[in-house]
Design a protein around this motif. Structure first.
Motif, PDB file in Angstrom:
ATOM      1  N   TYR A  48      36.705  27.133  33.684  1.00  0.00           N
ATOM      2  CA  TYR A  48      37.287  25.787  33.723  1.00  0.00           C
ATOM      3  C   TYR A  48      38.808  25.804  33.870  1.00  0.00           C
ATOM      4  N   ALA A  49      39.399  26.969  34.016  1.00  0.00           N
ATOM      5  CA  ALA A  49      40.843  27.118  33.847  1.00  0.00           C
ATOM      6  C   ALA A  49      41.664  26.268  34.808  1.00  0.00           C
ATOM      7  N   GLU A  50      41.287  26.215  36.073  1.00  0.00           N
ATOM      8  CA  GLU A  50      42.143  25.536  37.044  1.00  0.00           C
ATOM      9  C   GLU A  50      41.910  24.031  37.096  1.00  0.00           C
ATOM     10  N   ARG A  51      40.746  23.542  36.617  1.00  0.00           N
ATOM     11  CA  ARG A  51      40.472  22.112  36.726  1.00  0.00           C
ATOM     12  C   ARG A  51      40.481  21.392  35.383  1.00  0.00           C
TER      13      ARG A  51
ATOM     14  N   ALA B  71      32.999  35.610  52.052  1.00  0.00           N
ATOM     15  CA  ALA B  71      32.902  34.217  52.486  1.00  0.00           C
ATOM     16  C   ALA B  71      33.703  33.255  51.610  1.00  0.00           C
ATOM     17  N   ASP B  72      34.322  33.737  50.545  1.00  0.00           N
ATOM     18  CA  ASP B  72      34.971  32.859  49.579  1.00  0.00           C
ATOM     19  C   ASP B  72      36.451  32.663  49.906  1.00  0.00           C
ATOM     20  N   ASP B  73      36.989  31.549  49.453  1.00  0.00           N
ATOM     21  CA  ASP B  73      38.375  31.155  49.730  1.00  0.00           C
ATOM     22  C   ASP B  73      39.332  31.987  48.878  1.00  0.00           C
ATOM     23  N   PRO B  74      40.173  32.820  49.495  1.00  0.00           N
ATOM     24  CA  PRO B  74      41.110  33.625  48.698  1.00  0.00           C
ATOM     25  C   PRO B  74      42.130  32.778  47.944  1.00  0.00           C
ATOM     26  N   ALA B  75      42.447  31.592  48.457  1.00  0.00           N
ATOM     27  CA  ALA B  75      43.395  30.718  47.766  1.00  0.00           C
ATOM     28  C   ALA B  75      42.806  30.225  46.447  1.00  0.00           C
ATOM     29  N   TYR B  76      41.495  29.986  46.432  1.00  0.00           N
ATOM     30  CA  TYR B  76      40.850  29.568  45.187  1.00  0.00           C
ATOM     31  C   TYR B  76      40.906  30.701  44.166  1.00  0.00           C
TER      32      TYR B  76
ATOM     33  N   LYS C 236      42.598  30.327  40.489  1.00  0.00           N
ATOM     34  CA  LYS C 236      41.818  30.633  39.289  1.00  0.00           C
ATOM     35  C   LYS C 236      42.519  31.710  38.459  1.00  0.00           C
ATOM     36  N   ARG C 237      42.939  32.777  39.098  1.00  0.00           N
ATOM     37  CA  ARG C 237      43.585  33.884  38.397  1.00  0.00           C
ATOM     38  C   ARG C 237      44.881  33.424  37.737  1.00  0.00           C
ATOM     39  N   ALA C 238      45.668  32.627  38.451  1.00  0.00           N
ATOM     40  CA  ALA C 238      46.932  32.141  37.889  1.00  0.00           C
ATOM     41  C   ALA C 238      46.683  31.216  36.703  1.00  0.00           C
ATOM     42  N   ALA C 239      45.662  30.364  36.806  1.00  0.00           N
ATOM     43  CA  ALA C 239      45.347  29.438  35.709  1.00  0.00           C
ATOM     44  C   ALA C 239      44.907  30.213  34.465  1.00  0.00           C
ATOM     45  N   CYS C 240      44.151  31.299  34.660  1.00  0.00           N
ATOM     46  CA  CYS C 240      43.748  32.126  33.522  1.00  0.00           C
ATOM     47  C   CYS C 240      44.960  32.779  32.872  1.00  0.00           C
ATOM     48  N   ALA C 241      45.863  33.291  33.686  1.00  0.00           N
ATOM     49  CA  ALA C 241      47.077  33.904  33.144  1.00  0.00           C
ATOM     50  C   ALA C 241      47.903  32.879  32.381  1.00  0.00           C
ATOM     51  N   ASP C 242      47.949  31.643  32.868  1.00  0.00           N
ATOM     52  CA  ASP C 242      48.705  30.588  32.187  1.00  0.00           C
ATOM     53  C   ASP C 242      48.133  30.288  30.799  1.00  0.00           C
TER      54      ASP C 242
ATOM     55  N   MET D 178      45.445  34.562  28.962  1.00  0.00           N
ATOM     56  CA  MET D 178      44.340  35.493  29.115  1.00  0.00           C
ATOM     57  C   MET D 178      44.842  36.760  29.811  1.00  0.00           C
ATOM     58  N   ALA D 179      44.453  37.912  29.305  1.00  0.00           N
ATOM     59  CA  ALA D 179      44.790  39.161  29.986  1.00  0.00           C
ATOM     60  C   ALA D 179      43.922  39.270  31.233  1.00  0.00           C
ATOM     61  N   VAL D 180      44.540  39.204  32.397  1.00  0.00           N
ATOM     62  CA  VAL D 180      43.806  39.171  33.662  1.00  0.00           C
ATOM     63  C   VAL D 180      44.050  40.473  34.414  1.00  0.00           C
ATOM     64  N   GLU D 181      42.995  41.264  34.558  1.00  0.00           N
ATOM     65  CA  GLU D 181      43.085  42.522  35.303  1.00  0.00           C
ATOM     66  C   GLU D 181      42.427  42.337  36.662  1.00  0.00           C
ATOM     67  N   THR D 182      43.178  42.593  37.732  1.00  0.00           N
ATOM     68  CA  THR D 182      42.661  42.417  39.085  1.00  0.00           C
ATOM     69  C   THR D 182      42.196  43.758  39.642  1.00  0.00           C
ATOM     70  N   LEU D 183      41.038  43.745  40.297  1.00  0.00           N
ATOM     71  CA  LEU D 183      40.453  44.958  40.861  1.00  0.00           C
ATOM     72  C   LEU D 183      40.111  44.743  42.329  1.00  0.00           C
ATOM     73  N   SER D 184      40.206  45.803  43.105  1.00  0.00           N
ATOM     74  CA  SER D 184      39.691  45.759  44.467  1.00  0.00           C
ATOM     75  C   SER D 184      38.167  45.779  44.412  1.00  0.00           C
ATOM     76  N   GLY D 185      37.560  45.529  45.562  1.00  0.00           N
ATOM     77  CA  GLY D 185      36.104  45.580  45.608  1.00  0.00           C
ATOM     78  C   GLY D 185      35.576  46.957  45.227  1.00  0.00           C
ATOM     79  N   ASP D 186      36.233  47.995  45.716  1.00  0.00           N
ATOM     80  CA  ASP D 186      35.782  49.351  45.398  1.00  0.00           C
ATOM     81  C   ASP D 186      35.939  49.644  43.911  1.00  0.00           C
ATOM     82  N   GLU D 187      37.035  49.190  43.309  1.00  0.00           N
ATOM     83  CA  GLU D 187      37.243  49.415  41.878  1.00  0.00           C
ATOM     84  C   GLU D 187      36.176  48.692  41.057  1.00  0.00           C
ATOM     85  N   LEU D 188      35.812  47.491  41.486  1.00  0.00           N
ATOM     86  CA  LEU D 188      34.753  46.780  40.767  1.00  0.00           C
ATOM     87  C   LEU D 188      33.441  47.547  40.876  1.00  0.00           C
TER      88      LEU D 188
END
Length: 402
Positions: free
Chosen positions: A55-58, A93-98, A102-108, A111-121
């Motif tokens: 729910y972070a961004e909305r 197929a997903d919107d990278p801007a979304y 979302k990630r920025a809203a979580c950081a705000d 929340m500790a937000v760790e970003t991973l590449s697809g391979d890392e996931l």
């Protein structure tokens, strides 16, 4: 005649939490439910302890409540939780801007937000799709609705609350602008004389309120959960896109529970359960985890969300209705002593109950502080004790699995 200071109607997470909060303040409280404990929305959720990321961004306020309660429940109810963690996945197929919003809203939110590449996931979650381009980690967890409800109910009982499952409210008498008596059938089978009645009946809040002659406009929505053999997913997977059908995978031991849909219904007891919805959820979740498509459906269950919808304009778009909660005092509608708490989610049930109990105490002229944020629940560090309580109480929670 059954006399009590406060009658709580509803034995889901919110109702038992209200009963516990009031009992810990040394207030005489009775709880009734027409069915088993947790038999409504609570026991038919997907059972995610939300981090707030969804729910972070909305709705950042609601998200902040989720994050705070997520952290608190780890302290007071650890035995009810499975510390799975969670990820939000961006597929090709997903919107990278979304994803960025979302990630920025979580950081705000802090929340500790760790970003991973697809391979890392995929190194962490090998079952994740090759189509995942990136992801970020969030502190989601999986909660046992049955354990959480019975632990809360047991603590309420130990503090003096009286709890009656299978005791439906049949009538509410309002006299002179104030709730007078409540007719309860089933196991209790008594006229209840209470100073305050709390309507915590979830999707049935409108019906319960109508018995007291007041209006609580609801738009319940149904959603299906689909359980399949777990292909090796040990963490909550969320699709990073605006909420849609089939955007969450929840690990529950040897099962994975896939959710969900959101369809407005007129009657929370009687609605269609189309097979097409099951197939859609399975297909959409398989986009995040392709092995799911190879798994046979082992069971399904349907839940109904208790969405408060005073604005008729939003009722046609079920996903746009707030997932926050509302606390309504019906004194101005000619039913003093009748209070409704509605909306919210399993993660925030304790907070909803604290606000409700504060309001009830104010109406009763009682000055006693909430203790539920500090007092651990029974079995907080003893899952075996929790399972013994599940066996002792009458519980109906298909979310907990087979």
């Amino acid at each position: 005649m059954h006399e009590t200071t406060v009658l709580v109607v509803g034995g889901g997470a919110t109702g038992v939490s209200v009963a516990r909060d009031l009992a810990l303040r040394d207030i005489d409280v009775t709880l009734v439910d027409r069915d088993a404990l947790a038999a409504g929305t609570t026991g038919r959720s997907h059972g995610v302890l939300h981090s707030g990321a969804r729910y972070a961004e909305r709705d950042p306020d609601d998200a902040a409540d989720c994050l705070a309660e997520n952290r608190l429940l780890r302290d007071i109810a650890a035995g009810c939780l499975d510390e799975t963690g969670g990820y939000f996945l961006q597929l090709a197929a997903d919107d990278p801007a979304y994803f960025e919003r979302k990630r920025a809203a979580c950081a705000d939110l802090g929340m500790a937000v760790e970003t991973l590449s697809g391979d890392e996931l995929r190194e962490r979650v090998p079952a994740a799709s090759p189509a995942v381009e990136r992801a970020f980690a969030v502190p989601d967890a999986v909660v046992s609705p049955a354990r959480l409800v019975v632990a809360t109910a047991a603590d309420a009982r130990d503090a003096g609350a009286r709890l009656y499952a299978h005791s439906p409210v049949e009538a509410i008498d309002v006299s002179g602008g104030h709730v007078d008596t409540v007719a309860v059938g089933g196991r209790l089978d008594a006229m209840v004389d209470a100073e305050v009645v709390v309507n915590a009946t979830g999707p049935w809040a409108e019906r319960c309120a109508a018995l007291a002659g007041v209006d609580v406009p609801m738009q319940p929505t149904c959603g299906v959960m689909v359980a399949v053999e777990n292909p090796g997913v040990g963490t909550v997977l969320n699709r990073c896109r605006p909420p849609a059908d089939g955007d969450i995978v929840v690990p529950r031991g040897d099962e994975a529970v896939l959710g969900t849909t959101s369809v407005a219904v007129d009657d929370p007891d009687d609605f269609e359960r189309p097979r097409a919805a099951v197939e859609r959820v399975l297909s959409e979740c398989a986009a995040m985890c392709p092995a799911l498509a190879e798994r046979a459906v082992e069971r399904t269950y349907w839940g109904v969300r208790p969405l408060y919808a005073p604005d008729e304009a939003v009722r046609g778009d079920a996903r746009s209705i707030s997932r926050g909660f509302a606390l309504l005092d019906h004194a101005d509608a000619g039913a003093a002593g009748f209070v409704t708490v509605v909306g919210g989610k399993l993660t925030t049930a304790r907070k909803m109950a604290a606000a409700t109990a504060d309001h009830v105490c104010e109406r009763l002229g009682i000055d006693r502080a909430c203790r539920t944020a500090e007092e651990p629940l029974p079995g907080a560090d003893d899952p075996a004790r929790l399972d013994a309580l599940v066996a002792e109480f009458t519980v109906d929670a298909p979310a907990d699995g087979r």
